[in-house]
Design an enzyme around this catalytic site. Structure first.
Site, PDB file in Angstrom:
ATOM      1  N   ARG A  18       7.839  68.475  84.347  1.00  0.00           N
ATOM      2  CA  ARG A  18       7.430  69.706  83.676  1.00  0.00           C
ATOM      3  C   ARG A  18       8.354  69.950  82.490  1.00  0.00           C
ATOM      4  NH1 ARG A  18       6.346  73.401  86.881  1.00  0.00           N
ATOM      5  NH2 ARG A  18       6.356  72.295  88.867  1.00  0.00           N
ATOM      6  N   VAL A  63      18.072  62.585  90.825  1.00  0.00           N
ATOM      7  CA  VAL A  63      19.171  62.032  90.028  1.00  0.00           C
ATOM      8  C   VAL A  63      20.509  62.075  90.766  1.00  0.00           C
ATOM      9  CG1 VAL A  63      18.095  62.456  87.786  1.00  0.00           C
ATOM     10  CG2 VAL A  63      19.546  64.233  88.823  1.00  0.00           C
ATOM     11  N   ASN A  89      17.453  64.090  81.073  1.00  0.00           N
ATOM     12  CA  ASN A  89      16.965  65.453  80.848  1.00  0.00           C
ATOM     13  C   ASN A  89      16.988  66.314  82.097  1.00  0.00           C
ATOM     14  OD1 ASN A  89      15.139  67.589  79.510  1.00  0.00           O
ATOM     15  ND2 ASN A  89      13.857  66.867  81.202  1.00  0.00           N
ATOM     16  N   TYR A 153      26.083  76.586  84.791  1.00  0.00           N
ATOM     17  CA  TYR A 153      25.263  75.917  83.787  1.00  0.00           C
ATOM     18  C   TYR A 153      26.096  75.540  82.562  1.00  0.00           C
ATOM     19  CZ  TYR A 153      21.097  74.755  81.109  1.00  0.00           C
ATOM     20  OH  TYR A 153      20.142  74.082  80.382  1.00  0.00           O
ATOM     21  N   THR A 188      10.264  77.246  78.829  1.00  0.00           N
ATOM     22  CA  THR A 188      10.060  76.337  79.953  1.00  0.00           C
ATOM     23  C   THR A 188      10.070  77.141  81.248  1.00  0.00           C
ATOM     24  OG1 THR A 188      12.432  75.956  80.259  1.00  0.00           O
ATOM     25  CG2 THR A 188      11.270  74.485  78.737  1.00  0.00           C
TER      26      THR A 188
END
Length: 297
Positions: A18, A63, A89, A153, A188
């Site tokens: 997505r 990942v 990504n 983050y 997103t």
């Protein structure tokens, strides 16, 4: 042939179910690339691949699972014969004051975003070395500008930026080029998920322009694709981000001065984080939660 043509190239994109990853797969395929989608959500990956056409393939892998990624890398090379481009990504996010964060959620962001990017590099660099290819690490505005309530983050994206910059001279000896991609708030599922939290949404709305704006996905991804075509060292999904680089040393000072004022103005609303711990945001975060639960079970 366009200078940004991807004809005859094979591109691998993680986090491709997505958002940025899925849209980038579509754009690179439209420019001639054969794309390999890697992610967690089988149905979404299959749908994206089907929308692109028969040259697109998809592989389900987390990942954080290094061995699974190595297996995927081998299978992609077996199918396509080579790998020219890898875009790291995959990413997740959470938001809360550090002291009120769930340590497991906080650490998971680091594991997926930073360690997951390293795992991606370990898995795919042998193929990129063989093709003298290009590795693009997706970072963020968060790598340039620290932000309260976003410690996990910001730390992860500053980390992946440093990882890519450190890899660049090492991999240059092998003929592999390395780039870093920067995005501001882009439309997103992750950003929409973060905006569902009233406190986080209002905190972001109080940022100065252009940091407080959500940018459309399509033009941002077109700029990333252009950078891939050029094998650029730096790729800016929003043009104004380039101007942040020369003054990035000032942003911690500015945030350190202005941040307490903004947080103080929020008053008792910050207590909501202690009363109701936050998890990962968006559907990508939900997919990661589901994947972790299935592995435990």
């Amino acid at each position: 042939m366009s200078k940004h043509s991807m004809a005859a190239q094979v591109a691998v994109i993680t986090g491709a179910a997505r958002g940025v990853g899925a849209q980038l797969a579509r754009v690179l395929a439209a420019r001639g690339a054969k794309v390999a989608l890697v992610g967690l959500e089988r149905d979404e990956l299959a749908a994206v691949a089907e929308s692109i056409g028969p040259d697109a393939g998809w592989w389900e892998a987390n990942v954080t699972d290094r061995e699974a990624l190595r297996t995927v890398a081998d299978e992609i090379v077996e199918r396509y014969g080579k790998i020219d481009v890898v875009v790291a990504n995959a990413g997740i996010a959470t938001g809360a004051p550090f002291v009120d964060s769930d340590p497991d959620v906080w650490t998971r962001v680091i594991d997926v975003n930073l360690v997951g990017s390293a795992n991606t590099a370990w898995a795919f660099l042998p193929a990129l070395t063989a093709s003298r290819g290009y590795f693009l690490q997706i970072a963020s505005l968060a790598a340039l500008t620290p932000a309260p309530l976003m410690t996990a983050y910001c730390a992860s994206k500053a980390g992946v930026e440093a990882l890519a910059h450190s890899l660049r001279p090492e991999l240059a000896l092998k003929g592999v080029k390395v780039g870093v991609g920067y995005l501001s708030w882009t439309d997103t599922d992750m950003v929409r998920g973060a905006d569902q939290d009233d406190v986080m949404r209002d905190m972001r709305a109080g940022l100065p322009w252009p940091l407080n704006k959500t940018y459309p996905l399509a033009p941002a991804v077109e700029r990333i694709a252009d950078g891939i075509g050029r094998r650029s060292t730096h790729v800016y999904a929003q043009a104004w981000l380039r101007a942040m680089q020369p003054q990035r040393h000032l942003t911690p000072l500015i945030v350190g001065a202005v941040g307490p004022i903004k947080l103080r103005a929020m008053g008792s609303r910050l207590a909501e984080f202690a009363e109701k711990p936050r998890g990962l945001v968006g559907r990508g975060g939900a997919a990661d939660d589901a994947a972790r639960r299935s592995r435990v079970e």
